[in-house]
Each structure stands twice: as structure tokens, then as C-alpha cells.
Design a protein around this motif. Structure first.
Motif, PDB file in Angstrom:
ATOM      1  N   LYS A 152       0.840  -1.178   0.105  1.00  0.00           N
ATOM      2  CA  LYS A 152      -0.115   0.019   0.033  1.00  0.00           C
ATOM      3  C   LYS A 152       0.869   1.165   0.147  1.00  0.00           C
ATOM      4  CE  LYS A 152      -3.452   2.152   3.012  1.00  0.00           C
ATOM      5  NZ  LYS A 152      -4.448   2.316   2.180  1.00  0.00           N
ATOM      6  N   GLU A 179      -2.375  -2.478  -3.484  1.00  0.00           N
ATOM      7  CA  GLU A 179      -3.695  -1.431  -3.517  1.00  0.00           C
ATOM      8  C   GLU A 179      -3.515  -0.824  -4.785  1.00  0.00           C
ATOM      9  OE1 GLU A 179      -5.059   0.938   0.080  1.00  0.00           O
ATOM     10  OE2 GLU A 179      -4.025   2.438  -1.187  1.00  0.00           O
ATOM     11  N   SER A 180      -4.662  -0.701  -5.433  1.00  0.00           N
ATOM     12  CA  SER A 180      -4.791  -0.238  -7.012  1.00  0.00           C
ATOM     13  C   SER A 180      -4.143   0.988  -7.002  1.00  0.00           C
ATOM     14  CB  SER A 180      -6.384   0.182  -7.293  1.00  0.00           C
ATOM     15  OG  SER A 180      -6.878   1.349  -6.560  1.00  0.00           O
ATOM     16  N   ARG A 181      -3.799   1.725  -5.996  1.00  0.00           N
ATOM     17  CA  ARG A 181      -3.013   3.161  -6.251  1.00  0.00           C
ATOM     18  C   ARG A 181      -1.708   2.894  -6.561  1.00  0.00           C
ATOM     19  NH1 ARG A 181      -2.430   6.688  -1.356  1.00  0.00           N
ATOM     20  NH2 ARG A 181      -2.764   4.869  -0.186  1.00  0.00           N
ATOM     21  N   LEU A 184      -0.933   3.035 -10.427  1.00  0.00           N
ATOM     22  CA  LEU A 184      -1.015   4.479 -11.079  1.00  0.00           C
ATOM     23  C   LEU A 184       0.319   4.813 -11.462  1.00  0.00           C
ATOM     24  CD1 LEU A 184      -3.642   6.082  -8.745  1.00  0.00           C
ATOM     25  CD2 LEU A 184      -3.947   5.098 -10.853  1.00  0.00           C
ATOM     26  N   GLU A 207      -8.754  -1.160  -2.288  1.00  0.00           N
ATOM     27  CA  GLU A 207      -7.989  -0.473  -1.302  1.00  0.00           C
ATOM     28  C   GLU A 207      -7.749  -1.484  -0.197  1.00  0.00           C
ATOM     29  OE1 GLU A 207      -9.375   3.150   2.004  1.00  0.00           O
ATOM     30  OE2 GLU A 207     -10.791   2.343   0.401  1.00  0.00           O
TER      31      GLU A 207
END
Length: 330
Positions: A152, A179-181, A184, A207
């Protein structure tokens, strides 16, 4: 020509890990190639300084690698390596197990000498970004069988893919939920794909509640607080708390979507495009963000998503992702 190569007698050879010196190894390897030889003959063949061969022979005899001559000045002979070296290896393994058994005792002594030791031995607080990063690298290098991570952002320090690749090359099983972030960042996404090609099993969720690393079943590492700045972490040792953290990881792992494995050389452009698109969809990116990542227009992304939905008979993007997972595309 000397069997050990050059008669230096001082450099570490293939059996240095068994406690043999360069001279001892050279003499033993030479004896393996001949029925036997006197100390003087062996010295001439090895090219070792005077006195080195007799000392090496005595050391080899003490370790059961050579047999002494029946008479003074007679021929020394090698004990077969499948007998002698196997016994030496077993002896070393026993010594290593004893040393490993002392680690727990030494660790207790270490923790008792640290501030806050009276709070107990099951949880230790480590503070400072550099100390945390160094501890994490040490734990990675020391993992034996399995590493499980909830990944994360933000990160204490830029990730070190080489350390993680070295862990995978040792045959360690690595399960990571991102976590998808994390997806990015194009550079981080490229690192994740590199690790996936090396054998990491990766999944993604929109998340995660916290950062977490589980090293074998020996310890866990997690933040003291859920703030954005990671200043202190908890090192949790075997306990009911560690068991609960293992259960937490397995829960999130079971609910996460698999990231598509990077296509190999045989994968065509369309397969590669679908896998990249599914990765970014799983990360929860908008059409506009996906378009920027893939270098196309938002309208093109929308068309590709529609093609995937039609392919799987899905009514929503989420359903398309589920169907892709069932089809082993995720």
C-alpha cells in the motif's frame, strides 16, 4: 599439473564451506586421481611449499578424508568422496542447526538490553525511515520459504526490485496484494510486471487497510499508525497477534483479483493489449487515466472495454473482470 590448480594453496576452493583450506583441498583432489602417493611425491606434484603437504595430510586425516600409510613414508590414499564428504557435510549441518538454535537465545538477550524491553518480547517498535528500510531488506534476505505482503502506498523508500528478484530466484514463494494506487505509477507498474515474470503471484484490490509483510511464519512487519508518513513499525513475533495478521492477509488475498501475467514472446499485440487493459481496469483507473497509461484516446479505451464486455457477455466492467478471472486471463 596440480589438481587444485597452480599450487597456491591459500585461495578458497569448492570445499571452503566445509572448512578445508586451499592446500588441503588441493592435496585431496590430487589423491582422488591417483591410487596413492607419499608426502614427498604429493608435494612435488602440487608445488606447495615444504611442510605444507604433511600438515595438509594430517588435517585431512583428522577429518576422515584420507587414510594414513601403513608404514612411515608410505602412500597416502583418499577416502571416497561419497563417504568422506557426505559425512563432513552432515557434521556441518549439525553445527549449523546448533548455531541456529542459539539465535533465539541470543535474540532474547538482545531484546532484554534494548529500551522498552519490559513491555514484552512479542512486539518490538522500530523507528526511523532508514532503520525501517534496512530492517525490511534484512527480512527479505532472510526469508526461507514464503513472503506475503499487503502493498500500500506511500513507500518509505523507492522499491528495490533486485532484492525481491534475488528472493524469487532462491525459490521463495511470494504472494503480494497491491492496492490499486500502486499501479497508477508507470514505473512501479513496470516493476510489478518484472516481478510477476520472475514468479511473484500478484493480486489487486481497490483499497487495503494497512501495509503488512509476513516473513515465513516467523514474524510480521506493519506500521504503528495508519498515517501517510511511515515513521515507526511493529515487528511482531510468533503469538496470537501474528496468527491474526496471517488470517487478515489470507482474507484479503482470497478477495483480491489476480493481476494478468505479462505475456511472453509468443503473446500477440492483442493479447498484450487485453492484459494491460485488464490490469488497469482491476486497479480501478478511469478511462481517461487508462488512456494516458496506454497512449491512446479515451474513446479507444471505451471501445476496447466494450469489446471485452461483449466477449464475456458482461453487463458491467466489474462483470467483465470476473469473467476474465474465470477464463484465467487475470
Amino acid at each position: 599439473m596440480a589438481a587444485g590448480g597452480g599450487g597456491t594453496g591459500g585461495s578458497a576452493g569448492m570445499f571452503a564451506g566445509l572448512g578445508l583450506s586451499g592446500a588441503e583441498e588441493e592435496v585431496y583432489l590430487l589423491l582422488l586421481t591417483v591410487p596413492g602417493g607419499s608426502a614427498a611425491w604429493l608435494g612435488a606434484r602440487c608445488g606447495l611449499p615444504p611442510g605444507r603437504v604433511p600438515a595438509a595430510l594430517e588435517a585431512l586425516a583428522a577429518q576422515g578424508l584420507v587414510e594414513r600409510p601403513a608404514t612411515g613414508g608410505g602412500a597416502w590414499s583418499a577416502v571416497p568422496p561419497d563417504v568422506a564428504l557426505e559425512e563432513l557435510v552432515l557434521r556441518r549441518e549439525v553445527e549449523l542447526r546448533r548455531a541456529r538454535g542459539r539465535i533465539t537465545e541470543l535474540t532474547r538477550a538482545y531484546r532484554r538490553s534494548r529500551p522498552g524491553a519490559e513491555a514484552g518480547e512479542l512486539v518490538e517498535v522500530i523507528s526511523g525511515r532508514d532503520s525501517i528500510a534496512d530492517l525490511w531488506r534484512t527480512l527479505q534476505l532472510g526469508v526461507r520459504e514464503r513472503l506475503r505482503v499487503l502493498d500500500k502506498p506511500p513507500y518509505v523508500r523507492r522499491s528495490d526490485p533486485e532484492t525481491e528478484l534475488a528472493v524469487l530466484r532462491r525459490g521463495v514463494t511470494m504472494h503480494v496484494v497491491y492496492e490499486s494506487r500502486a499501479l497508477l505509477d508507470p514505473d512501479r507498474l513496470a516493476e510489478i510486471r518484472t516481478l510477476a515474470r520472475a514468479g511473484e503471484q500478484a493480486r489487486v484490490l481497490p483499497e487495503l487497510p494497512l501495509k503488512l509483510a509476513l516473513v515465513d511464519d516467523r514474524c510480521a512487519l506493519l506500521p504503528v499508525s495508519a498515517g501517510s508518513e511511515l515513521q515507526s513499525v511493529l515487528l511482531v513475533r510468533p503469538s496470537s497477534l501474528l496468527d491474526a495478521l496471517v488470517g487478515l492477509f489470507e482474507l484479503y488475498w482470497s478477495h483480491a483479483l489476480r493481476l494478468p501475467a505479462p505475456g511472453g514472446a509468443e503473446a500477440g499485440p492483442e493479447d498484450h493489449r487485453h492484459r494491460q487493459l485488464l490490469t488497469l481496469l482491476a486497479a480501478g483507473l478511469t478511462d481517461e487515466s487508462i488512456a494516458r497509461q496506454m497512449g491512446v484516446s479515451a474513446r479507444t479505451v471505451q471501445r476496447w472495454v466494450r469489446e471485452l464486455m461483449d466477449r464475456f457477455g458482461a453487463r458491467t466492467r466489474f462483470q467483465a473482470g470476473i469473467q476474465a478471472a474465470r477464463a484465467d486471463l487475470l
